[in-house]
Design an enzyme around this catalytic site. Structure first.
Site, mmCIF file in Angstrom:
data_model
loop_
_atom_site.group_PDB
_atom_site.id
_atom_site.type_symbol
_atom_site.label_atom_id
_atom_site.label_comp_id
_atom_site.label_asym_id
_atom_site.label_seq_id
_atom_site.Cartn_x
_atom_site.Cartn_y
_atom_site.Cartn_z
ATOM 1 N N SER A 139 22.410 29.827 74.098
ATOM 2 C CA SER A 139 21.882 28.940 75.476
ATOM 3 C C SER A 139 21.045 29.937 76.449
ATOM 4 O O SER A 139 21.366 31.289 76.267
ATOM 5 C CB SER A 139 23.051 28.489 76.342
ATOM 6 O OG SER A 139 22.881 27.936 77.512
ATOM 7 N N TYR A 152 31.835 29.387 79.373
ATOM 8 C CA TYR A 152 31.070 29.167 78.644
ATOM 9 C C TYR A 152 29.709 30.163 78.547
ATOM 10 O O TYR A 152 29.161 30.662 77.469
ATOM 11 C CB TYR A 152 30.000 27.786 79.422
ATOM 12 C CG TYR A 152 28.976 27.417 78.510
ATOM 13 C CD1 TYR A 152 29.052 26.391 77.647
ATOM 14 C CD2 TYR A 152 27.402 27.694 78.843
ATOM 15 C CE1 TYR A 152 28.056 25.711 76.976
ATOM 16 C CE2 TYR A 152 26.547 27.158 78.165
ATOM 17 C CZ TYR A 152 26.714 26.011 77.198
ATOM 18 O OH TYR A 152 25.859 25.653 76.440
HETATM 19 P P1 NAD Z 1 26.927 17.531 72.441
HETATM 20 O O1 NAD Z 1 28.043 17.114 73.195
HETATM 21 O O2 NAD Z 1 26.082 16.430 72.242
HETATM 22 O O3 NAD Z 1 27.429 18.273 70.998
HETATM 23 C C1 NAD Z 1 28.240 19.092 70.961
HETATM 24 C C2 NAD Z 1 28.881 18.774 69.607
HETATM 25 O O4 NAD Z 1 29.748 19.751 69.184
HETATM 26 C C3 NAD Z 1 29.138 17.471 68.876
HETATM 27 O O5 NAD Z 1 28.699 17.034 67.620
HETATM 28 C C4 NAD Z 1 30.690 17.525 68.980
HETATM 29 O O6 NAD Z 1 31.271 16.476 68.182
HETATM 30 C C5 NAD Z 1 30.898 18.612 68.597
HETATM 31 N N1 NAD Z 1 32.094 19.466 68.754
HETATM 32 C C6 NAD Z 1 33.044 19.707 70.055
HETATM 33 N N2 NAD Z 1 34.157 20.043 69.672
HETATM 34 C C7 NAD Z 1 34.133 20.290 68.420
HETATM 35 C C8 NAD Z 1 35.088 20.924 67.498
HETATM 36 N N3 NAD Z 1 36.237 21.137 68.322
HETATM 37 N N4 NAD Z 1 34.948 20.947 66.314
HETATM 38 C C9 NAD Z 1 33.828 20.549 65.632
HETATM 39 N N5 NAD Z 1 32.943 20.001 66.401
HETATM 40 C C10 NAD Z 1 33.007 19.937 67.772
HETATM 41 O O7 NAD Z 1 26.321 18.690 73.341
HETATM 42 P P2 NAD Z 1 24.939 19.589 73.057
HETATM 43 O O8 NAD Z 1 24.406 19.616 74.136
HETATM 44 O O9 NAD Z 1 24.416 18.884 71.598
HETATM 45 O O10 NAD Z 1 25.460 20.767 72.450
HETATM 46 C C11 NAD Z 1 25.151 21.512 71.306
HETATM 47 C C12 NAD Z 1 24.961 23.077 71.369
HETATM 48 O O11 NAD Z 1 23.915 23.370 72.156
HETATM 49 C C13 NAD Z 1 26.356 23.528 72.135
HETATM 50 O O12 NAD Z 1 26.829 24.824 71.578
HETATM 51 C C14 NAD Z 1 25.782 23.765 73.439
HETATM 52 O O13 NAD Z 1 26.455 24.745 74.155
HETATM 53 C C15 NAD Z 1 24.327 24.227 73.277
HETATM 54 N N6 NAD Z 1 23.483 23.948 74.402
HETATM 55 C C16 NAD Z 1 23.229 22.967 75.069
HETATM 56 C C17 NAD Z 1 22.220 22.722 75.917
HETATM 57 C C18 NAD Z 1 22.070 21.315 76.704
HETATM 58 O O14 NAD Z 1 21.450 21.457 77.584
HETATM 59 N N7 NAD Z 1 22.319 20.218 76.139
HETATM 60 C C19 NAD Z 1 21.632 23.796 76.301
HETATM 61 C C20 NAD Z 1 21.986 25.171 75.848
HETATM 62 C C21 NAD Z 1 22.992 24.973 74.762
#
Ligand code: NAD
Length: 257
Positions: A139, A152
């Protein structure tokens, strides 16, 4: 890009960025293993649909990324793991002196330790196959900080550090390890933060989106899951063979500030 014959395991991929990355890798020809902690018909159906759409083998394996043994079982059940995308992640927003201990533990386990367990289990398979790509979804918060996100930010900085170590340990092999550092991508994870942040700053949800969330993102646009997927595909391409141990920001200029 032709990833035919490669198997990609994407943790946390029944939603958001993980799903976008899985679709992009399948679009490039890779067989994909989707994952989350649930085991619903719709999870398995999602994999079936991706398989049919892209003409690849797509499976869904339920495994809880908060548990080390489940992380290792995911890779074992996948059977092959040429491309590992450590993506599963959760968020919780609270001042550090009020931060619930169980949330701290869950974020460190899911966002950071799962990448350790999955990488440890996948590297022997990559070595056996003679090729491998570790793509960690970190991130902008792996490179910078914001208030109220201590767990985080600790986890994402940890992932960036671990990425460098994995790259050094595999530097003489046809294996690379890199971290993608997205800025804000409009996914369920971000949607969930809006009401809490609105309460914290006493703003409307629209004001939070514009003035708080996209405040850090100079482009004033969310990044898309397709752009993160495209970056993952690039990291699996021959052009990226010498890119290892580094971060690629997809953040609309956030970390240039
Ligand atoms: P999201 O909530 O849509 O997806 C998260 C995923 O992780 C989902 O598929 C969820 O089911 C899964 N998950 C959660 N807990 C779990 C567990 N215990 N076991 C297995 N799977 C699990 O969120 P996202 O935004 O798509 O996030 C995905 C990644 O991207 C994360 O690591 C997040 O930190 C990172 N990220 C997101 C953003 C953003 O702006 N959305 C920015 C930077 C980084």
């Amino acid at each position: 890009m032709n990833l035919k014959g490669k198997t990609a395991v994407i943790t946390g991929s029944n939603s958001g960025i993980g799903l976008g990355v899985a679709r992009a890798l399948a679009g490039a020809g890779a067989d994909v293993v989707l994952n989350s902690f649930t085991d619903r018909d719709e999870d398995h159906k999602l994999a079936e649909e991706i398989g049919a759409e892209f003409g690849v083998t797509a499976r869904y394996i339920s495994a809880d990324m908060s548990k080390g043994e489940d992380c290792r079982r995911l890779i074992e059940e996948a059977g092959a793991c040429d491309i590992l995308v450590n993506n599963a992640g959760i968020q919780h927003v609270a001042p550090i002196d009020e931060f619930p201990v169980e949330k701290w533990d869950a974020i460190i386990a899911i966002n950071m330790s799962s990448a350790f367990h999955c990488t440890a289990a996948a590297l022997p398979l990559m070595r056996k196959a003679g090729w491998g790509r570790v793509v960690n979804v970190a991130s902008a918060h792996g490179l910078t900080a914001s208030p109220y996100k201590s767990a985080y930010i600790a986890a994402k900085h940890g992932v960036v550090g671990m990425t460098k170590t994995v790259a050094l340990e595999t530097a003489r092999e046809p294996i690379t390890a890199n971290a993608i550092c997205p800025g804000y991508v409009r996914t369920p994870l971000v949607e969930a933060q809006i009401p809490d942040t609105a309460k914290k700053y006493d703003m409307t949800e629209e004001e939070v989106t514009e003035k708080v969330i996209l405040d850090r993102q100079p482009s004033k646009e969310f990044a898309t899951v397709d752009q993160i997927g495209g970056t993952a595909v690039f990291l699996c391409s021959p052009a990226a063979d010498q890119i290892t141990g580094t971060t690629i920001s997809v953040d609309g200029g956030w970390t240039a500030l």
